[in-house]
Design a protein around this motif. Sequence first.
Motif, PDB file in Angstrom:
ATOM      1  N   ALA A 102       0.937  -1.537   0.059  1.00  0.00           N
ATOM      2  CA  ALA A 102      -0.248   0.017   0.008  1.00  0.00           C
ATOM      3  C   ALA A 102       1.306   1.155  -0.336  1.00  0.00           C
ATOM      4  N   LYS A 103       2.035   0.725  -0.049  1.00  0.00           N
ATOM      5  CA  LYS A 103       3.271   2.114   0.327  1.00  0.00           C
ATOM      6  C   LYS A 103       2.910   2.727   1.670  1.00  0.00           C
ATOM      7  N   ASP A 104       3.107   2.426   2.095  1.00  0.00           N
ATOM      8  CA  ASP A 104       2.906   2.612   3.620  1.00  0.00           C
ATOM      9  C   ASP A 104       4.146   2.134   3.945  1.00  0.00           C
ATOM     10  N   ILE A 105       5.287   2.600   3.773  1.00  0.00           N
ATOM     11  CA  ILE A 105       6.848   2.067   4.048  1.00  0.00           C
ATOM     12  C   ILE A 105       6.530   2.164   5.596  1.00  0.00           C
ATOM     13  N   LYS A 106       6.522   3.672   5.846  1.00  0.00           N
ATOM     14  CA  LYS A 106       7.366   3.776   7.971  1.00  0.00           C
ATOM     15  C   LYS A 106       6.179   2.642   8.395  1.00  0.00           C
ATOM     16  N   ALA A 107       4.547   2.460   7.987  1.00  0.00           N
ATOM     17  CA  ALA A 107       3.991   0.938   8.197  1.00  0.00           C
ATOM     18  C   ALA A 107       5.033  -0.229   8.339  1.00  0.00           C
ATOM     19  N   ALA A 108       4.996  -0.383   7.889  1.00  0.00           N
ATOM     20  CA  ALA A 108       5.816  -1.434   7.007  1.00  0.00           C
ATOM     21  C   ALA A 108       6.751  -2.024   8.061  1.00  0.00           C
ATOM     22  N   LYS A 109       8.319  -1.087   8.017  1.00  0.00           N
ATOM     23  CA  LYS A 109       9.240  -0.345   8.827  1.00  0.00           C
ATOM     24  C   LYS A 109       9.203  -0.746  10.207  1.00  0.00           C
ATOM     25  N   ALA A 110       8.082  -0.059  10.919  1.00  0.00           N
ATOM     26  CA  ALA A 110       7.382  -0.399  12.215  1.00  0.00           C
ATOM     27  C   ALA A 110       7.333  -1.670  12.350  1.00  0.00           C
ATOM     28  N   ASN A 111       6.663  -2.419  11.878  1.00  0.00           N
ATOM     29  CA  ASN A 111       5.605  -3.844  12.049  1.00  0.00           C
ATOM     30  C   ASN A 111       7.093  -5.122  11.872  1.00  0.00           C
ATOM     31  N   LEU A 112       7.898  -4.643  11.003  1.00  0.00           N
ATOM     32  CA  LEU A 112       9.086  -5.724  10.599  1.00  0.00           C
ATOM     33  C   LEU A 112       9.662  -5.356  12.063  1.00  0.00           C
ATOM     34  N   GLN A 113       9.792  -4.046  12.162  1.00  0.00           N
ATOM     35  CA  GLN A 113      11.152  -2.809  13.683  1.00  0.00           C
ATOM     36  C   GLN A 113      10.372  -4.553  15.024  1.00  0.00           C
ATOM     37  N   TRP A 114       9.207  -4.576  14.868  1.00  0.00           N
ATOM     38  CA  TRP A 114       8.590  -5.313  15.849  1.00  0.00           C
ATOM     39  C   TRP A 114       8.856  -6.506  16.149  1.00  0.00           C
ATOM     40  N   VAL A 115       8.660  -7.275  15.093  1.00  0.00           N
ATOM     41  CA  VAL A 115       9.277  -8.985  15.053  1.00  0.00           C
ATOM     42  C   VAL A 115      10.937  -9.080  15.612  1.00  0.00           C
ATOM     43  N   ILE A 116      11.502  -7.822  14.613  1.00  0.00           N
ATOM     44  CA  ILE A 116      13.042  -7.884  15.331  1.00  0.00           C
ATOM     45  C   ILE A 116      13.011  -7.921  16.631  1.00  0.00           C
ATOM     46  N   GLU A 117      12.343  -6.858  17.412  1.00  0.00           N
ATOM     47  CA  GLU A 117      12.167  -6.856  19.111  1.00  0.00           C
ATOM     48  C   GLU A 117      12.049  -7.816  19.876  1.00  0.00           C
ATOM     49  N   HIS A 118      11.088  -8.155  19.388  1.00  0.00           N
ATOM     50  CA  HIS A 118       9.825  -9.458  20.169  1.00  0.00           C
ATOM     51  C   HIS A 118       9.639 -11.006  19.641  1.00  0.00           C
ATOM     52  N   GLY A 119      10.210 -11.058  18.132  1.00  0.00           N
ATOM     53  CA  GLY A 119      10.424 -12.495  17.547  1.00  0.00           C
ATOM     54  C   GLY A 119      10.894 -13.522  19.010  1.00  0.00           C
ATOM     55  N   ASN A 120      11.133 -14.929  17.671  1.00  0.00           N
ATOM     56  CA  ASN A 120      11.276 -15.738  18.431  1.00  0.00           C
ATOM     57  C   ASN A 120      12.697 -15.614  17.349  1.00  0.00           C
ATOM     58  N   GLU A 121      13.428 -16.103  17.085  1.00  0.00           N
ATOM     59  CA  GLU A 121      14.877 -15.713  16.212  1.00  0.00           C
ATOM     60  C   GLU A 121      14.328 -16.359  14.880  1.00  0.00           C
ATOM     61  N   GLU A 122      13.743 -17.316  15.578  1.00  0.00           N
ATOM     62  CA  GLU A 122      13.233 -17.110  13.518  1.00  0.00           C
ATOM     63  C   GLU A 122      12.996 -16.244  12.481  1.00  0.00           C
ATOM     64  N   TYR A 123      11.970 -15.793  12.834  1.00  0.00           N
ATOM     65  CA  TYR A 123      10.562 -14.748  12.551  1.00  0.00           C
ATOM     66  C   TYR A 123      11.546 -13.465  12.666  1.00  0.00           C
ATOM     67  N   LYS A 124      12.419 -13.404  13.793  1.00  0.00           N
ATOM     68  CA  LYS A 124      13.211 -11.954  13.488  1.00  0.00           C
ATOM     69  C   LYS A 124      14.232 -11.909  12.374  1.00  0.00           C
ATOM     70  N   ALA A 125      15.174 -13.557  12.082  1.00  0.00           N
ATOM     71  CA  ALA A 125      15.933 -13.920  10.960  1.00  0.00           C
ATOM     72  C   ALA A 125      14.954 -13.297   9.893  1.00  0.00           C
ATOM     73  N   LEU A 126      13.541 -13.431   9.483  1.00  0.00           N
ATOM     74  CA  LEU A 126      12.834 -13.315   8.382  1.00  0.00           C
ATOM     75  C   LEU A 126      12.733 -11.875   7.995  1.00  0.00           C
ATOM     76  N   ALA A 127      12.678 -10.923   9.337  1.00  0.00           N
ATOM     77  CA  ALA A 127      12.292  -9.909   9.053  1.00  0.00           C
ATOM     78  C   ALA A 127      12.789  -8.766   9.303  1.00  0.00           C
ATOM     79  N   ARG A 128      14.281  -9.543   9.646  1.00  0.00           N
ATOM     80  CA  ARG A 128      15.410  -8.630   9.256  1.00  0.00           C
ATOM     81  C   ARG A 128      16.179  -9.030   7.855  1.00  0.00           C
ATOM     82  N   VAL A 129      15.605  -9.844   6.619  1.00  0.00           N
ATOM     83  CA  VAL A 129      16.847 -10.161   5.646  1.00  0.00           C
ATOM     84  C   VAL A 129      15.247  -8.983   4.993  1.00  0.00           C
ATOM     85  N   ARG A 130      13.401  -9.342   5.351  1.00  0.00           N
ATOM     86  CA  ARG A 130      12.451  -7.822   4.734  1.00  0.00           C
ATOM     87  C   ARG A 130      13.017  -6.662   5.295  1.00  0.00           C
ATOM     88  N   LEU A 131      13.284  -6.055   5.862  1.00  0.00           N
ATOM     89  CA  LEU A 131      13.427  -4.661   6.096  1.00  0.00           C
ATOM     90  C   LEU A 131      14.424  -4.231   5.557  1.00  0.00           C
TER      91      LEU A 131
END
Length: 218
Positions: A102-131
Amino acid sequence: MAYDLEEQEQLASLKAWWAKYGNAATWVVIAGLAAYSGWTGWNYYQRTQSSEASALFDEMQGAVGKDNAKVQRAAADIESRYGSTVYAQMGALTAAKSAFEAKDIKAAKANLQWVIEHGNEEYKALARVRLAGVLLDEKAYDEALKVLGGDVPPQFAASVNDRKGDILAAQNKLAEARTAYQAALSGIDKKSPARQLIELKLEAVGGTVPEEKPAAAA
């Protein structure tokens, strides 16, 4: 019923033991019961949390591709109310994808950062690649490489190296990009659909795809 002499001696010993240790024993029993009650209560709480989070996640998925605002609200709701469940991590990743499309890059980055800070190791890694991919699009190359720094689970090493290659290639650091793509190839399954794309990228930066060794004769 009257007690015989041996029973009276046993009773006297029990009374003496209780007088000395009974209070402590009572607390041990109480603590054991409390621990058991807490354990069963926690399991029930976890099951309830997962069930409720799952229902919200299903509702959110129904809005993907149709109503990004609703997806973002649902993801935030799951994060705030059920942040300890896997559905919060899945929801944040889904919301990030929805926001990006939806071209809402700010929200996309915020959601990925949340996973990096709160997710398990597998989800963190996936979020890091996407971010890192989002940052690559923004030409924030140094920040993207920083996001990819550190250890990741072995199954994500190829994806991380592939993304590093993309960033380094965009910086025109071709020798380093070749090294990253080669590392990605060495860590990816030969049957993976992504392998051919990595080979093409390696060749595009002047690298040579390693030849497959023939299978040893039986």
